[in-house]
Write a protein that holds these residues in place. Structure first.
Motif, PDB file in Angstrom:
ATOM      1  N   GLU A   1      -8.737  -2.273  -5.166  1.00 52.07           N
ATOM      2  CA  GLU A   1      -9.122  -0.808  -5.731  1.00 52.07           C
ATOM      3  C   GLU A   1      -9.885  -0.308  -4.954  1.00 52.07           C
ATOM      4  OE1 GLU A   1     -10.783  -1.467  -9.661  1.00 52.07           O
ATOM      5  OE2 GLU A   1      -9.135  -2.566 -10.428  1.00 52.07           O
ATOM      6  N   ILE A   2     -10.964  -0.404  -4.321  1.00 49.48           N
ATOM      7  CA  ILE A   2     -11.886   0.181  -3.365  1.00 49.48           C
ATOM      8  C   ILE A   2     -11.004   0.682  -2.216  1.00 49.48           C
ATOM      9  CG2 ILE A   2     -13.749  -0.118  -1.689  1.00 49.48           C
ATOM     10  CD1 ILE A   2     -14.953  -1.740  -3.497  1.00 49.48           C
ATOM     11  N   LEU A   3     -10.146  -0.110  -1.611  1.00 49.09           N
ATOM     12  CA  LEU A   3      -9.266   0.059  -0.487  1.00 49.09           C
ATOM     13  C   LEU A   3      -8.330   1.337  -0.850  1.00 49.09           C
ATOM     14  CD1 LEU A   3      -8.514  -0.210   2.488  1.00 49.09           C
ATOM     15  CD2 LEU A   3      -6.771  -2.095   1.591  1.00 49.09           C
ATOM     16  N   GLU A   4      -7.734   1.158  -2.018  1.00 52.39           N
ATOM     17  CA  GLU A   4      -6.488   1.916  -2.544  1.00 52.39           C
ATOM     18  C   GLU A   4      -7.229   3.502  -2.775  1.00 52.39           C
ATOM     19  OE1 GLU A   4      -5.016   0.069  -5.918  1.00 52.39           O
ATOM     20  OE2 GLU A   4      -3.181  -0.564  -4.858  1.00 52.39           O
ATOM     21  N   TYR A   5      -8.431   3.571  -3.298  1.00 52.65           N
ATOM     22  CA  TYR A   5      -9.343   4.809  -3.574  1.00 52.65           C
ATOM     23  C   TYR A   5      -9.647   5.527  -2.161  1.00 52.65           C
ATOM     24  CZ  TYR A   5     -13.185   7.679  -4.534  1.00 52.65           C
ATOM     25  OH  TYR A   5     -14.107   8.837  -4.591  1.00 52.65           O
ATOM     26  N   GLU A   6     -10.310   4.663  -1.204  1.00 56.12           N
ATOM     27  CA  GLU A   6     -10.314   5.471   0.079  1.00 56.12           C
ATOM     28  C   GLU A   6      -8.920   5.896   0.851  1.00 56.12           C
ATOM     29  OE1 GLU A   6     -13.114   5.740   1.576  1.00 56.12           O
ATOM     30  OE2 GLU A   6     -14.606   4.716   0.042  1.00 56.12           O
ATOM     31  N   ILE A   7      -8.124   5.041   0.716  1.00 49.88           N
ATOM     32  CA  ILE A   7      -6.851   5.363   1.277  1.00 49.88           C
ATOM     33  C   ILE A   7      -6.474   6.833   0.674  1.00 49.88           C
ATOM     34  CG2 ILE A   7      -4.531   4.947   1.655  1.00 49.88           C
ATOM     35  CD1 ILE A   7      -5.113   1.987   1.852  1.00 49.88           C
ATOM     36  N   SER A   8      -6.291   6.740  -0.449  1.00 43.98           N
ATOM     37  CA  SER A   8      -5.930   8.170  -1.341  1.00 43.98           C
ATOM     38  C   SER A   8      -6.632   9.408  -0.852  1.00 43.98           C
ATOM     39  CB  SER A   8      -5.988   7.887  -2.901  1.00 43.98           C
ATOM     40  OG  SER A   8      -7.519   7.828  -3.270  1.00 43.98           O
ATOM     41  N   ILE A   9      -7.889   9.084  -0.549  1.00 45.16           N
ATOM     42  CA  ILE A   9      -8.986  10.184  -0.256  1.00 45.16           C
ATOM     43  C   ILE A   9      -8.637  10.559   1.225  1.00 45.16           C
ATOM     44  CG2 ILE A   9     -11.395  10.618   0.597  1.00 45.16           C
ATOM     45  CD1 ILE A   9     -12.275   9.266  -1.697  1.00 45.16           C
ATOM     46  N   VAL A  10      -8.373   9.717   2.172  1.00 44.15           N
ATOM     47  CA  VAL A  10      -7.673   9.961   3.375  1.00 44.15           C
ATOM     48  C   VAL A  10      -6.487  10.665   3.408  1.00 44.15           C
ATOM     49  CG1 VAL A  10      -7.463   8.990   5.876  1.00 44.15           C
ATOM     50  CG2 VAL A  10      -9.050   8.289   4.354  1.00 44.15           C
TER      51      VAL A  10
ATOM     52  N   LYS B   1      -0.964  13.089   5.352  1.00 40.94           N
ATOM     53  CA  LYS B   1       0.030  12.494   5.895  1.00 40.94           C
ATOM     54  C   LYS B   1      -0.273  10.745   5.585  1.00 40.94           C
ATOM     55  CE  LYS B   1      -2.181  11.604  10.424  1.00 40.94           C
ATOM     56  NZ  LYS B   1      -2.054  11.397  11.990  1.00 40.94           N
ATOM     57  N   LYS B   2       0.514   9.963   5.749  1.00 41.88           N
ATOM     58  CA  LYS B   2       0.520   8.527   5.714  1.00 41.88           C
ATOM     59  C   LYS B   2      -0.144   7.977   6.534  1.00 41.88           C
ATOM     60  CE  LYS B   2       4.780   7.252   4.960  1.00 41.88           C
ATOM     61  NZ  LYS B   2       5.799   6.650   4.979  1.00 41.88           N
ATOM     62  N   MET B   3      -1.304   6.865   6.285  1.00 47.60           N
ATOM     63  CA  MET B   3      -2.110   6.335   7.334  1.00 47.60           C
ATOM     64  C   MET B   3      -1.174   5.170   7.933  1.00 47.60           C
ATOM     65  SD  MET B   3      -5.796   5.650   5.504  1.00 47.60           S
ATOM     66  CE  MET B   3      -6.557   5.150   6.965  1.00 47.60           C
ATOM     67  N   GLU B   4      -1.450   5.193   9.243  1.00 50.36           N
ATOM     68  CA  GLU B   4      -0.701   4.009  10.029  1.00 50.36           C
ATOM     69  C   GLU B   4      -1.181   2.870   9.875  1.00 50.36           C
ATOM     70  OE1 GLU B   4       1.748   4.460  13.230  1.00 50.36           O
ATOM     71  OE2 GLU B   4       2.137   5.966  11.562  1.00 50.36           O
TER      72      GLU B   4
ATOM     73  N   LEU C   1       0.680  -1.154  -0.083  1.00 46.40           N
ATOM     74  CA  LEU C   1      -0.138  -0.090   0.126  1.00 46.40           C
ATOM     75  C   LEU C   1       0.851   1.292   0.025  1.00 46.40           C
ATOM     76  CD1 LEU C   1      -3.024  -0.983   2.294  1.00 46.40           C
ATOM     77  CD2 LEU C   1      -2.909  -1.222  -0.161  1.00 46.40           C
ATOM     78  N   HIS C   2       1.894   1.292   0.980  1.00 46.64           N
ATOM     79  CA  HIS C   2       3.082   2.360   0.576  1.00 46.64           C
ATOM     80  C   HIS C   2       4.258   1.605   1.313  1.00 46.64           C
ATOM     81  CE1 HIS C   2       2.603   3.446   5.049  1.00 46.64           C
ATOM     82  NE2 HIS C   2       1.174   3.710   4.887  1.00 46.64           N
TER      83      HIS C   2
ATOM     84  N   GLU D   1      -4.764   2.373  11.426  1.00 49.52           N
ATOM     85  CA  GLU D   1      -5.880   3.237  10.864  1.00 49.52           C
ATOM     86  C   GLU D   1      -6.391   2.487   9.251  1.00 49.52           C
ATOM     87  OE1 GLU D   1      -4.350   7.598  11.995  1.00 49.52           O
ATOM     88  OE2 GLU D   1      -3.766   6.682  10.333  1.00 49.52           O
ATOM     89  N   ILE D   2      -5.375   1.839   8.697  1.00 42.36           N
ATOM     90  CA  ILE D   2      -5.768   1.011   7.571  1.00 42.36           C
ATOM     91  C   ILE D   2      -6.512  -0.310   8.033  1.00 42.36           C
ATOM     92  CG2 ILE D   2      -4.804  -0.468   5.717  1.00 42.36           C
ATOM     93  CD1 ILE D   2      -2.709   1.767   5.319  1.00 42.36           C
ATOM     94  N   LEU D   3      -6.340  -0.940   9.046  1.00 42.80           N
ATOM     95  CA  LEU D   3      -6.876  -2.106   9.651  1.00 42.80           C
ATOM     96  C   LEU D   3      -8.278  -1.602  10.049  1.00 42.80           C
ATOM     97  CD1 LEU D   3      -6.574  -4.995  10.143  1.00 42.80           C
ATOM     98  CD2 LEU D   3      -6.106  -4.525  12.443  1.00 42.80           C
ATOM     99  N   SER D   4      -8.563  -0.546  10.531  1.00 40.73           N
ATOM    100  CA  SER D   4      -9.894   0.196  10.821  1.00 40.73           C
ATOM    101  C   SER D   4     -10.622   0.386   9.684  1.00 40.73           C
ATOM    102  CB  SER D   4      -9.830   1.107  12.053  1.00 40.73           C
ATOM    103  OG  SER D   4      -9.045   0.766  13.143  1.00 40.73           O
ATOM    104  N   LEU D   5      -9.904   0.843   8.467  1.00 42.05           N
ATOM    105  CA  LEU D   5     -10.612   1.245   7.646  1.00 42.05           C
ATOM    106  C   LEU D   5     -11.222  -0.034   6.654  1.00 42.05           C
ATOM    107  CD1 LEU D   5     -11.403   3.405   5.362  1.00 42.05           C
ATOM    108  CD2 LEU D   5      -9.041   3.172   4.341  1.00 42.05           C
ATOM    109  N   ILE D   6     -10.185  -0.992   6.659  1.00 42.90           N
ATOM    110  CA  ILE D   6     -10.619  -2.312   6.162  1.00 42.90           C
ATOM    111  C   ILE D   6     -11.933  -2.751   6.770  1.00 42.90           C
ATOM    112  CG2 ILE D   6      -9.904  -4.627   5.677  1.00 42.90           C
ATOM    113  CD1 ILE D   6      -7.293  -3.624   5.069  1.00 42.90           C
TER     114      ILE D   6
END
Length: 200
Positions: free
Chosen positions: A62-71, A77-80, A42-43, A83-88
């Motif tokens: 693809e959905i996850l990458e789109y949501e991460i780019s918005i946040v 700043k980069k997501m921790e 992811l990064h 935070e990514i686990l909570s988003l998923i």
């Protein structure tokens, strides 16, 4: 997710992370794909592994990458990893009545350099793990070996040997899994990130 075959295993060591997956995907008793990518970066500090239905793997990625780019654009700043686990978890929980047929593993390092490992099931239930994790249909074969051989503070070379052995043992005992595996290694101290192909 055992019906679709596949496995992702991640092991944490001293300043290092090793994550591996097989490369096949199936449906019940049929193998449908022999070059399935299940590990995604992811990064630079976070890697995820996904097993499940092939269409859901790439669609959800693809959905996850789109949501991460918005946040990321909003927060600048980069997501921790947590935070990514909570988003998923949130994205999967929204679809709990018509779920994605997936299991997801998140591995990486925080801004402070601390290792992080967690898994999410198809309805968004989170498990936080401190040492090693496995998702997919090889867990029953892989876990006993890792539990026996893993120890705290393993270096990168030891992690590669351990994850290679565990994938070999698992793949030889399960016909739904591939004879080839992809291993991704990451060392936060030296910023090493490499992708290896393990042929069994």
């Amino acid at each position: 997710m055992n019906s679709f075959g596949g496995c992702v295993v991640a092991i944490l060591g001293k300043d290092s992370l090793c994550i591996a997956s097989d490369s096949e995907n199936g449906s019940v008793s049929y193998l449908t794909e022999f070059k399935t990518q299940k590990i995604f970066k992811l990064h630079e500090d976070i890697i995820i592994g996904i097993v499940g239905l092939l269409g859901d793997i790439y669609g959800f990625k693809e959905i996850l990458e789109y949501e991460i780019s918005i946040v990321t654009k909003k927060e600048q700043k980069k997501m921790e990893p947590i935070e990514i686990l909570s988003l998923i978890s949130t994205l999967l929980y929204k679809k709990r009545f018509n779920p994605y047929l997936l299991e997801i593993l998140v591995a990486g390092f925080t801004e402070n350099g601390k290792p992080f490992l967690g898994t999410v099931d198809c309805i968004g239930a989170i498990s936080y793990i401190s040492n090693y994790a496995c998702i997919g249909n090889l867990c029953e074969n892989i876990f006993p070996l890792i539990q026996f051989l893993w120890r705290p503070g393993m270096d990168l070379k030891e992690l590669i040997i351990l994850v290679s052995k565990s994938m070999k043992v698992g793949n030889r005992r399960n016909c739904y899994s591939s004879k080839n595996s992809t291993v991704m290694i990451y060392n936060i101290k030296y910023k090493i990130c490499k992708k290896l192909i393990l042929k069994i």
